[in-house]
Design a protein around this motif. Structure first.
Motif, PDB file in Angstrom:
ATOM      1  N   ALA A 249       1.614  -1.872  -8.660  1.00 43.47           N
ATOM      2  CA  ALA A 249       1.800  -0.715  -7.438  1.00 43.47           C
ATOM      3  C   ALA A 249       2.560   0.747  -8.195  1.00 43.47           C
ATOM      4  CB  ALA A 249       1.916  -1.472  -6.445  1.00 43.47           C
ATOM      5  N   GLU A 250       1.738   1.630  -8.724  1.00 43.12           N
ATOM      6  CA  GLU A 250       2.730   2.771  -8.632  1.00 43.12           C
ATOM      7  C   GLU A 250       2.879   3.610  -8.065  1.00 43.12           C
ATOM      8  OE1 GLU A 250       2.582   6.107 -12.555  1.00 43.12           O
ATOM      9  OE2 GLU A 250       0.728   4.223 -12.736  1.00 43.12           O
ATOM     10  N   CYS A 251       4.679   4.523  -7.860  1.00 42.94           N
ATOM     11  CA  CYS A 251       4.433   5.524  -7.147  1.00 42.94           C
ATOM     12  C   CYS A 251       4.818   6.409  -7.885  1.00 42.94           C
ATOM     13  CB  CYS A 251       5.277   4.728  -6.294  1.00 42.94           C
ATOM     14  SG  CYS A 251       6.244   6.417  -5.190  1.00 42.94           S
ATOM     15  N   LYS A 252       4.006   8.096  -7.537  1.00 48.56           N
ATOM     16  CA  LYS A 252       4.237   8.895  -8.287  1.00 48.56           C
ATOM     17  C   LYS A 252       5.866   9.567  -8.567  1.00 48.56           C
ATOM     18  CE  LYS A 252      -0.462  11.017  -7.310  1.00 48.56           C
ATOM     19  NZ  LYS A 252      -0.787  11.995  -6.640  1.00 48.56           N
ATOM     20  N   LYS A 253       6.077   8.922  -7.497  1.00 48.19           N
ATOM     21  CA  LYS A 253       8.300   9.604  -7.717  1.00 48.19           C
ATOM     22  C   LYS A 253       8.732   8.206  -8.009  1.00 48.19           C
ATOM     23  CE  LYS A 253      11.611  11.110  -5.138  1.00 48.19           C
ATOM     24  NZ  LYS A 253      12.091  12.240  -3.142  1.00 48.19           N
ATOM     25  N   HIS A 254       8.687   6.889  -7.803  1.00 51.31           N
ATOM     26  CA  HIS A 254       9.676   6.168  -8.069  1.00 51.31           C
ATOM     27  C   HIS A 254       9.181   5.221  -9.007  1.00 51.31           C
ATOM     28  CE1 HIS A 254      10.805   7.308  -4.228  1.00 51.31           C
ATOM     29  NE2 HIS A 254      12.081   7.297  -4.961  1.00 51.31           N
ATOM     30  N   GLY A 255       8.329   5.251  -9.835  1.00 54.64           N
ATOM     31  CA  GLY A 255       7.479   4.465 -11.278  1.00 54.64           C
ATOM     32  C   GLY A 255       6.271   2.785 -11.246  1.00 54.64           C
ATOM     33  N   GLU A 256       6.841   2.684 -11.163  1.00 57.50           N
ATOM     34  CA  GLU A 256       6.152   1.397 -10.974  1.00 57.50           C
ATOM     35  C   GLU A 256       6.899  -0.279 -10.978  1.00 57.50           C
ATOM     36  OE1 GLU A 256       2.913   0.514 -14.111  1.00 57.50           O
ATOM     37  OE2 GLU A 256       3.813  -1.139 -15.028  1.00 57.50           O
ATOM     38  N   THR A 257       6.173  -0.797  -9.972  1.00 57.09           N
ATOM     39  CA  THR A 257       6.357  -1.996  -9.692  1.00 57.09           C
ATOM     40  C   THR A 257       5.355  -3.518  -9.696  1.00 57.09           C
ATOM     41  OG1 THR A 257       5.887  -1.544  -7.174  1.00 57.09           O
ATOM     42  CG2 THR A 257       8.434  -1.361  -7.810  1.00 57.09           C
ATOM     43  N   SER A 258       5.681  -4.266  -9.653  1.00 57.31           N
ATOM     44  CA  SER A 258       4.689  -5.124  -9.476  1.00 57.31           C
ATOM     45  C   SER A 258       5.078  -6.667  -9.279  1.00 57.31           C
ATOM     46  CB  SER A 258       4.122  -6.271 -11.521  1.00 57.31           C
ATOM     47  OG  SER A 258       5.783  -6.565 -11.568  1.00 57.31           O
ATOM     48  N   GLY A 259       4.129  -7.354  -8.750  1.00 58.72           N
ATOM     49  CA  GLY A 259       4.373  -8.893  -8.223  1.00 58.72           C
ATOM     50  C   GLY A 259       3.426 -10.143  -8.129  1.00 58.72           C
ATOM     51  N   THR A 260       3.484 -10.885  -7.687  1.00 59.54           N
ATOM     52  CA  THR A 260       2.566 -12.745  -7.257  1.00 59.54           C
ATOM     53  C   THR A 260       2.266 -12.215  -6.068  1.00 59.54           C
ATOM     54  OG1 THR A 260       4.141 -13.567  -7.184  1.00 59.54           O
ATOM     55  CG2 THR A 260       3.491 -13.392  -9.275  1.00 59.54           C
ATOM     56  N   ILE A 261       1.071 -12.593  -5.766  1.00 62.16           N
ATOM     57  CA  ILE A 261       0.347 -13.099  -4.457  1.00 62.16           C
ATOM     58  C   ILE A 261       0.546 -13.967  -4.248  1.00 62.16           C
ATOM     59  CG2 ILE A 261      -1.867 -12.001  -3.385  1.00 62.16           C
ATOM     60  CD1 ILE A 261      -2.103 -10.118  -5.690  1.00 62.16           C
ATOM     61  N   THR A 262       0.752 -14.449  -3.089  1.00 59.82           N
ATOM     62  CA  THR A 262       0.514 -16.187  -2.754  1.00 59.82           C
ATOM     63  C   THR A 262      -1.158 -15.889  -1.983  1.00 59.82           C
ATOM     64  OG1 THR A 262       2.811 -16.104  -2.478  1.00 59.82           O
ATOM     65  CG2 THR A 262       1.271 -18.110  -1.741  1.00 59.82           C
ATOM     66  N   ARG A 263      -1.488 -16.854  -2.813  1.00 54.85           N
ATOM     67  CA  ARG A 263      -3.292 -17.400  -2.505  1.00 54.85           C
ATOM     68  C   ARG A 263      -3.440 -18.297  -1.257  1.00 54.85           C
ATOM     69  NH1 ARG A 263      -5.684 -12.933  -3.273  1.00 54.85           N
ATOM     70  NH2 ARG A 263      -5.327 -12.088  -5.306  1.00 54.85           N
ATOM     71  N   ALA A 264      -3.565 -18.652   0.007  1.00 56.11           N
ATOM     72  CA  ALA A 264      -3.885 -19.895   0.952  1.00 56.11           C
ATOM     73  C   ALA A 264      -4.694 -20.519   0.676  1.00 56.11           C
ATOM     74  CB  ALA A 264      -4.279 -18.851   2.532  1.00 56.11           C
TER      75      ALA A 264
ATOM     76  N   GLN B  10       1.003  -1.132  -0.080  1.00 59.43           N
ATOM     77  CA  GLN B  10       0.212  -0.449   0.141  1.00 59.43           C
ATOM     78  C   GLN B  10       1.034   1.808   0.316  1.00 59.43           C
ATOM     79  OE1 GLN B  10      -3.073  -0.655  -0.076  1.00 59.43           O
ATOM     80  NE2 GLN B  10      -2.395  -2.575  -0.282  1.00 59.43           N
ATOM     81  N   TYR B  11       2.360   1.561   0.414  1.00 55.05           N
ATOM     82  CA  TYR B  11       3.236   2.178   0.626  1.00 55.05           C
ATOM     83  C   TYR B  11       4.757   1.602   0.011  1.00 55.05           C
ATOM     84  CZ  TYR B  11       0.033   3.715   4.641  1.00 55.05           C
ATOM     85  OH  TYR B  11      -1.083   4.055   4.797  1.00 55.05           O
ATOM     86  N   CYS B  12       4.367   3.397  -0.531  1.00 52.58           N
ATOM     87  CA  CYS B  12       6.429   2.859  -1.566  1.00 52.58           C
ATOM     88  C   CYS B  12       7.315   3.073  -0.072  1.00 52.58           C
ATOM     89  CB  CYS B  12       6.866   4.422  -2.032  1.00 52.58           C
ATOM     90  SG  CYS B  12       8.354   4.199  -2.769  1.00 52.58           S
ATOM     91  N   PRO B  13       7.874   1.999  -0.112  1.00 54.78           N
ATOM     92  CA  PRO B  13       9.326   1.949   0.371  1.00 54.78           C
ATOM     93  C   PRO B  13      10.673   2.105   0.203  1.00 54.78           C
ATOM     94  CG  PRO B  13       9.344   0.315  -1.183  1.00 54.78           C
ATOM     95  CD  PRO B  13       8.060   0.557  -2.275  1.00 54.78           C
ATOM     96  N   SER B  14      10.624   3.242  -0.792  1.00 58.25           N
ATOM     97  CA  SER B  14      11.678   4.587  -0.709  1.00 58.25           C
ATOM     98  C   SER B  14      11.395   6.061  -0.154  1.00 58.25           C
ATOM     99  CB  SER B  14      11.564   4.674  -2.015  1.00 58.25           C
ATOM    100  OG  SER B  14      12.732   3.306  -2.461  1.00 58.25           O
ATOM    101  N   CYS B  15       9.837   5.851  -0.233  1.00 62.15           N
ATOM    102  CA  CYS B  15       9.851   7.794   0.162  1.00 62.15           C
ATOM    103  C   CYS B  15       8.057   7.661   1.135  1.00 62.15           C
ATOM    104  CB  CYS B  15       9.324   8.434  -1.647  1.00 62.15           C
ATOM    105  SG  CYS B  15       7.920   8.452  -2.446  1.00 62.15           S
ATOM    106  N   ARG B  16       7.440   6.344   1.207  1.00 60.38           N
ATOM    107  CA  ARG B  16       6.157   6.481   1.636  1.00 60.38           C
ATOM    108  C   ARG B  16       4.947   6.644   1.440  1.00 60.38           C
ATOM    109  NH1 ARG B  16       5.599   8.064   7.976  1.00 60.38           N
ATOM    110  NH2 ARG B  16       4.556   7.225   8.873  1.00 60.38           N
TER     111      ARG B  16
END
Length: 91
Positions: free
Chosen positions: A76-91, A56-62
């Motif tokens: 996920a997109e941060c206005k300052k640091h751009g886009e990141t992506s990942g996968t979700i582990t479903r239980a 929910q939060y950017c690890p670089s700038c919060r």
């Protein structure tokens, strides 16, 4: 006359041979789930929640992230640091 500026031989400076040395830069990172400083408390529950959902939060700038969940994971997109992506582990 004394000065508040660092001088060669001052304790606590990374390079005592350099006059006017600048103290080392500490990189602050933030928890992607709660946004608090990653070094201030234990984030065991936050890490578990991040395995099951997007940050929910950017690890670089919060900054709060704009998150879109997809069938493959999340983007996920941060206005300052751009886009990141990942996968979700479903239980």
């Amino acid at each position: 006359m004394t000065s508040d500026l660092p001088a060669a031989g001052d304790s606590g400076w990374s390079d005592p041979d350099t006059l006017g040395a600048i103290p080392p830069v500490r990189t602050v990172t933030y928890c992607g789930h709660c946004g608090e400083s990653a070094s201030k408390k234990s984030h065991v529950l936050c890490r578990q929640r991040l395995e099951q959902g997007p940050p929910q939060y950017c690890p670089s700038c919060r900054r709060r992230l704009t998150v879109n969940e997809t069938a493959e994971g999340w983007v996920a997109e941060c206005k300052k640091h751009g886009e990141t992506s990942g996968t979700i582990t479903r239980a």
